[in-house]
Design a protein around this motif. Sequence first.
Motif, PDB file in Angstrom:
ATOM      1  N   GLY A   1      36.857  55.364  10.157  1.00 51.01           N
ATOM      2  CA  GLY A   1      37.907  55.216   9.154  1.00 51.01           C
ATOM      3  C   GLY A   1      39.259  55.690   9.658  1.00 51.01           C
ATOM      4  O   GLY A   1      40.284  55.044   9.415  1.00 51.01           O
ATOM      5  N   VAL A   2      39.271  56.819  10.352  1.00 48.39           N
ATOM      6  CA  VAL A   2      40.517  57.357  10.909  1.00 48.39           C
ATOM      7  C   VAL A   2      41.093  56.392  11.945  1.00 48.39           C
ATOM      8  O   VAL A   2      42.307  56.137  11.979  1.00 48.39           O
ATOM      9  CB  VAL A   2      40.274  58.744  11.544  1.00 48.39           C
ATOM     10  CG1 VAL A   2      41.500  59.189  12.340  1.00 48.39           C
ATOM     11  CG2 VAL A   2      39.956  59.773  10.468  1.00 48.39           C
ATOM     12  N   ALA A   3      40.217  55.852  12.799  1.00 48.87           N
ATOM     13  CA  ALA A   3      40.671  54.907  13.825  1.00 48.87           C
ATOM     14  C   ALA A   3      41.318  53.680  13.188  1.00 48.87           C
ATOM     15  O   ALA A   3      42.392  53.233  13.612  1.00 48.87           O
ATOM     16  CB  ALA A   3      39.492  54.487  14.703  1.00 48.87           C
ATOM     17  N   LYS A   4      40.688  53.124  12.151  1.00 49.18           N
ATOM     18  CA  LYS A   4      41.237  51.959  11.471  1.00 49.18           C
ATOM     19  C   LYS A   4      42.568  52.291  10.787  1.00 49.18           C
ATOM     20  O   LYS A   4      43.507  51.489  10.788  1.00 49.18           O
ATOM     21  CB  LYS A   4      40.237  51.434  10.435  1.00 49.18           C
ATOM     22  CG  LYS A   4      39.007  50.777  11.045  1.00 49.18           C
ATOM     23  CD  LYS A   4      38.025  50.330   9.969  1.00 49.18           C
ATOM     24  CE  LYS A   4      36.787  49.697  10.591  1.00 49.18           C
ATOM     25  NZ  LYS A   4      35.779  49.314   9.557  1.00 49.18           N
TER      26      LYS A   4
ATOM     27  N   ASN B   1      26.150  60.967  10.539  1.00 47.21           N
ATOM     28  CA  ASN B   1      26.605  59.736   9.904  1.00 47.21           C
ATOM     29  C   ASN B   1      27.984  59.916   9.286  1.00 47.21           C
ATOM     30  O   ASN B   1      28.833  59.025   9.369  1.00 47.21           O
ATOM     31  CB  ASN B   1      25.597  59.298   8.835  1.00 47.21           C
ATOM     32  CG  ASN B   1      25.850  57.900   8.336  1.00 47.21           C
ATOM     33  OD1 ASN B   1      26.526  57.690   7.334  1.00 47.21           O
ATOM     34  ND2 ASN B   1      25.314  56.920   9.044  1.00 47.21           N
ATOM     35  N   MET B   2      28.215  61.086   8.693  1.00 48.25           N
ATOM     36  CA  MET B   2      29.523  61.367   8.103  1.00 48.25           C
ATOM     37  C   MET B   2      30.601  61.421   9.185  1.00 48.25           C
ATOM     38  O   MET B   2      31.705  60.887   9.004  1.00 48.25           O
ATOM     39  CB  MET B   2      29.472  62.701   7.353  1.00 48.25           C
ATOM     40  CG  MET B   2      28.566  62.697   6.146  1.00 48.25           C
ATOM     41  SD  MET B   2      29.232  61.774   4.743  1.00 48.25           S
ATOM     42  CE  MET B   2      30.414  62.947   4.108  1.00 48.25           C
ATOM     43  N   VAL B   3      30.294  62.062  10.308  1.00 45.72           N
ATOM     44  CA  VAL B   3      31.250  62.154  11.415  1.00 45.72           C
ATOM     45  C   VAL B   3      31.578  60.760  11.946  1.00 45.72           C
ATOM     46  O   VAL B   3      32.747  60.423  12.177  1.00 45.72           O
ATOM     47  CB  VAL B   3      30.680  63.037  12.551  1.00 45.72           C
ATOM     48  CG1 VAL B   3      31.509  62.889  13.827  1.00 45.72           C
ATOM     49  CG2 VAL B   3      30.634  64.493  12.125  1.00 45.72           C
ATOM     50  N   LEU B   4      30.544  59.954  12.138  1.00 47.59           N
ATOM     51  CA  LEU B   4      30.732  58.614  12.675  1.00 47.59           C
ATOM     52  C   LEU B   4      31.603  57.756  11.762  1.00 47.59           C
ATOM     53  O   LEU B   4      32.578  57.123  12.212  1.00 47.59           O
ATOM     54  CB  LEU B   4      29.363  57.942  12.875  1.00 47.59           C
ATOM     55  CG  LEU B   4      29.368  56.542  13.474  1.00 47.59           C
ATOM     56  CD1 LEU B   4      29.917  56.558  14.888  1.00 47.59           C
ATOM     57  CD2 LEU B   4      27.969  55.954  13.459  1.00 47.59           C
ATOM     58  N   LYS B   5      31.290  57.734  10.469  1.00 46.50           N
ATOM     59  CA  LYS B   5      32.036  56.891   9.536  1.00 46.50           C
ATOM     60  C   LYS B   5      33.452  57.405   9.297  1.00 46.50           C
ATOM     61  O   LYS B   5      34.395  56.610   9.136  1.00 46.50           O
ATOM     62  CB  LYS B   5      31.271  56.768   8.218  1.00 46.50           C
ATOM     63  CG  LYS B   5      30.012  55.921   8.354  1.00 46.50           C
ATOM     64  CD  LYS B   5      29.227  55.806   7.070  1.00 46.50           C
ATOM     65  CE  LYS B   5      28.009  54.910   7.255  1.00 46.50           C
ATOM     66  NZ  LYS B   5      27.167  54.833   6.045  1.00 46.50           N
TER      67      LYS B   5
ATOM     68  N   ALA C   1      22.827  46.940  15.270  1.00 45.79           N
ATOM     69  CA  ALA C   1      24.228  46.545  15.399  1.00 45.79           C
ATOM     70  C   ALA C   1      24.931  46.824  14.077  1.00 45.79           C
ATOM     71  O   ALA C   1      24.298  46.906  13.022  1.00 45.79           O
ATOM     72  CB  ALA C   1      24.327  45.072  15.760  1.00 45.79           C
ATOM     73  N   HIS C   2      26.246  46.975  14.128  1.00 43.54           N
ATOM     74  CA  HIS C   2      27.031  47.265  12.926  1.00 43.54           C
ATOM     75  C   HIS C   2      26.848  46.148  11.908  1.00 43.54           C
ATOM     76  O   HIS C   2      26.725  44.983  12.270  1.00 43.54           O
ATOM     77  CB  HIS C   2      28.511  47.378  13.294  1.00 43.54           C
ATOM     78  CG  HIS C   2      29.292  48.251  12.366  1.00 43.54           C
ATOM     79  ND1 HIS C   2      29.518  47.902  11.049  1.00 43.54           N
ATOM     80  CD2 HIS C   2      29.898  49.453  12.541  1.00 43.54           C
ATOM     81  CE1 HIS C   2      30.232  48.846  10.454  1.00 43.54           C
ATOM     82  NE2 HIS C   2      30.478  49.799  11.342  1.00 43.54           N
TER      83      HIS C   2
ATOM     84  N   ALA D   1      20.990  56.978  18.071  1.00 47.20           N
ATOM     85  CA  ALA D   1      21.879  57.434  19.148  1.00 47.20           C
ATOM     86  C   ALA D   1      22.978  56.404  19.351  1.00 47.20           C
ATOM     87  O   ALA D   1      22.693  55.239  19.622  1.00 47.20           O
ATOM     88  CB  ALA D   1      21.086  57.629  20.433  1.00 47.20           C
ATOM     89  N   THR D   2      24.220  56.831  19.217  1.00 50.97           N
ATOM     90  CA  THR D   2      25.337  55.891  19.340  1.00 50.97           C
ATOM     91  C   THR D   2      26.405  56.425  20.281  1.00 50.97           C
ATOM     92  O   THR D   2      26.679  57.625  20.301  1.00 50.97           O
ATOM     93  CB  THR D   2      25.960  55.607  17.950  1.00 50.97           C
ATOM     94  OG1 THR D   2      26.985  54.642  18.068  1.00 50.97           O
ATOM     95  CG2 THR D   2      26.530  56.869  17.332  1.00 50.97           C
TER      96      THR D   2
END
Length: 336
Positions: free
Chosen positions: A239-242, A231-235, A296-297, A127-128
Amino acid sequence: MRIALDAMGGDNAPVETIKGAIKALEEIEDLELVLVGQKEIIEQELSKYNVDKNKIQIVDAREIIAMTDDPVAAVKGKKDSSMNRTLELVKDGRVDASVSAGNTGALITASQLKLKRIKGVMRPAIATMFPNKKGNMLLLDAGATADCKPEFLNQYAMMGAKYLEILLGRKNPTVGLLNIGTESGKGNEVTRGAYELLKQNEKVNFIGNIESTEMLNGDVDVVVTDGFTGNMVLKTSEGVAKFILSSMKTEIEKSFIYKLGALLIKPALKTIVKKMDSSEYGGAIFLGLNGISIKAHGNSDSIAIKNAIKVANKFAQMKFIDELKKIIVIEDKEEI
C-alpha cells in the motif's frame, strides 16, 4: 518440467492467466503446461495465440472457487474446482508443480489437504520475496499460519535459509526475527521463546531481533514472523509503495518543470517502479508442504503469471522439496 496452472483462478482469469502461460512457454525451454479449468473457455482463449499444442494439455474442471467464497467450505464443497484439480495433479505426480492466483485462504486449505505437510514440519509458511536496498530478502510467514508458537518460527528460519541457498545460491544467509525492538527481551511470549530457540540453532545464521524499519536496509536475508504479522507487513508495504508512486505521478503532472525533471530521471524511475512491482517476483511458495504450490497475487496480470510459472519451474528443477526434507528434524515428542 510439467507445471499445472489454475487457469480460472484470480481476478483477471482466464484472459491474463492464459496469456501468461503463453509467455512462459515462449521464454522457458523444455516446459509443458497443464491448464486446468472449463475446457471450452480455455480453448477459446488459446485460439487467440499461435502456440505449440504439444506443450499444452487441458484438464477440464467445471467449478470455480471465487475470491469471495469461504475458503474451507469452497475447497470441500467444490470438488471439481480448477484449484482442487490443479493440486491433485501435483499430489498424483502428474506434474512437478502448480500455480494459482485464486483465493488465498482456499489455496492454503486445499494445498494442505491435498499435498500434506512434509513429515516433521509443524506448520506451513508462505515465503515471499521482498525488495530492499541491496536487492531482496525473504519474508515468512506471509499469511499461512496466523497463530504461531516459538518452535514454528524456529523451523521457518531453517526453511527460509534453505530457500535462499538453493534458489539464489546465497550461502549462510542471515536470519532476523521481526520484533518491536532489537533487544533480546523484547516482544511477546512467542517472539521471546523464538529468540532463545534461534540463538541455540546451529543450522541458521541468526543475527537477532530486527524492527520492521530495518527490513529495507538489506542487512538481513531472511525475516521470520507469524502469519498474521507477516501478512500485515506485506500488505502495508504494498500500500505504501502504491501511495508513493501515485503521489509522485500526481505531483509531476502539476508542473512542466516537474515533467521535464521526470523525463531526465525516467530510467531511474523505471528501475524503482520495477523493483517495487510485485508482479516481477512471480509467486510465493507454501513452504513445508510435500509438493510445490505457488500462490500468485490475486490481481496478477500476464507478466505476474509468467513469472509465477518461472518460479514454479525453478523450484521443480532444483528438486526443492527433496532438499528441504534433508533439514527437517523429526521430533520424538508429540507434534506441537
